[in-house]
Scaffold this active site. Structure first.
Site, PDB file in Angstrom:
ATOM      1  N   ASP A   8       0.598  -1.112   0.110  1.00 53.25           N
ATOM      2  CA  ASP A   8       0.122  -0.036  -0.100  1.00 53.25           C
ATOM      3  C   ASP A   8       0.800   1.334   0.143  1.00 53.25           C
ATOM      4  OD1 ASP A   8      -1.890  -1.993   0.309  1.00 53.25           O
ATOM      5  OD2 ASP A   8      -2.689  -1.374   2.163  1.00 53.25           O
ATOM      6  N   LYS A 105      -7.047  -5.149  -2.885  1.00 60.26           N
ATOM      7  CA  LYS A 105      -7.786  -5.696  -1.688  1.00 60.26           C
ATOM      8  C   LYS A 105      -8.754  -4.641  -1.114  1.00 60.26           C
ATOM      9  CE  LYS A 105      -3.964  -4.509   1.253  1.00 60.26           C
ATOM     10  NZ  LYS A 105      -4.587  -3.501   2.225  1.00 60.26           N
ATOM     11  N   CYS A 150      -1.837  -2.679   7.837  1.00 62.19           N
ATOM     12  CA  CYS A 150      -1.576  -3.612   6.782  1.00 62.19           C
ATOM     13  C   CYS A 150      -0.221  -4.746   6.535  1.00 62.19           C
ATOM     14  CB  CYS A 150      -1.987  -3.180   5.435  1.00 62.19           C
ATOM     15  SG  CYS A 150      -3.515  -2.701   5.160  1.00 62.19           S
TER      16      CYS A 150
HETATM   17  C1  VGL Z   1      -4.421   0.436   5.929  1.00 62.52           C
HETATM   18  C2  VGL Z   1      -5.909   1.499   7.254  1.00 62.52           C
HETATM   19  C3  VGL Z   1      -7.017   1.193   6.345  1.00 62.52           C
HETATM   20  C4  VGL Z   1      -2.772   0.045   5.580  1.00 62.52           C
HETATM   21  C5  VGL Z   1      -5.341   0.374   4.865  1.00 62.52           C
HETATM   22  O1  VGL Z   1      -2.575  -0.065   4.580  1.00 62.52           O
HETATM   23  O2  VGL Z   1      -2.297  -0.195   6.881  1.00 62.52           O
HETATM   24  N1  VGL Z   1      -4.828   0.890   7.194  1.00 62.52           N
HETATM   25  N2  VGL Z   1      -6.632   0.583   5.214  1.00 62.52           N
END
Ligand code: VGL
Ligand code: ZN
Length: 197
Positions: A8, A105, A150
């Site tokens: 991410d 995702k 994540c």
């Molecule tokens: C994430 C919170 C919500 C992350 C993704 O990538 O850690 N955290 N969505």
């Protein structure tokens, strides 16, 4: 075979983004250097519909509280990584050309997916395990954002699936909500994840 899984590294998790992680963009040069070194390279992309249940605004609530979902507790976040928006795009400095696979995702409205392997019900597979096995991968190194959500959830699932797992902490940054970073590190260590600087 050793895989690098980059979690991410998207605009919304970098300074100026909707769910900015302090210093999140600092991981980009480190991740780019590591993308040169691994034979199998996967990027994940948080990819939510606008009506996603993890968004506080969809419950008329303030961000960072927790609600009960059928699959367990769920933190409510500011709307982030909405499909097709600039916030959901990868950081412009990330060497995305080096990726073999880009895995999205969190695209189902009714379930969040922190981990790259299983959605938050801990049952719905993203397909990543099968991909890695098919490519002969037995060990994975994780980097990216955010360390305590994540990255940690992915690392814990990966050890549970029998992979050797390393998290390169110098190429991760954390949200650190109410001590979540320390708790995540403790859990990862206890599970057998190697935390490396
Ligand atoms: C994430 C919170 C919500 C992350 C993704 O990538 O850690 N955290 N969505
Ligand atoms: Zn998300």
């Amino acid at each position: 075979m050793d895989a690098l899984i980059v979690i991410d590294v998207q605009n919304d998790f970098c300074p100026g983004g909707a769910l900015a992680v302090t210093d999140g963009d600092a991981v980009v040069p480190r991740v780019n250097a590591m993308l040169e070194e691994f034979p199998v390279r996967v990027l994940t992309q948080d990819w939510h519909p606008a009506n996603h249940l993890s968004f506080a605004e969809n419950h008329a609530m303030e961000p960072y509280g927790t609600i009960q979902m059928p699959y367990g507790p769920q933190v409510l976040w500011p709307a982030h990584c909405v499909q097709g928006t600039n916030g959901a795009a990868f950081h412009p400095g990330l060497a995305t050309d080096k990726a073999d696979l880009i895995l999205r995702k969190g695209f189902r409205a009714a379930i969040d997916s922190y981990s790259a392997f299983y959605e938050n019900d801990q049952k719905t597979s993203t397909g990543l395990e099968a991909y890695l096995r098919a490519r002969g991968v037995s060990s994975v190194t994780l980097v990216g954002l955010a360390t305590d959500f994540c990255v940690a959830w992915s690392a814990l699932d990966a050890v549970g699936l029998g992979f050797d797992v390393t998290v390169r902490m110098d190429a991760c940054r954390a949200i650190d909500l109410n001590g979540s970073l320390a708790a995540a590190c403790e859990k990862m260590r206890a599970a057998g994840v190697v935390l490396e600087d």
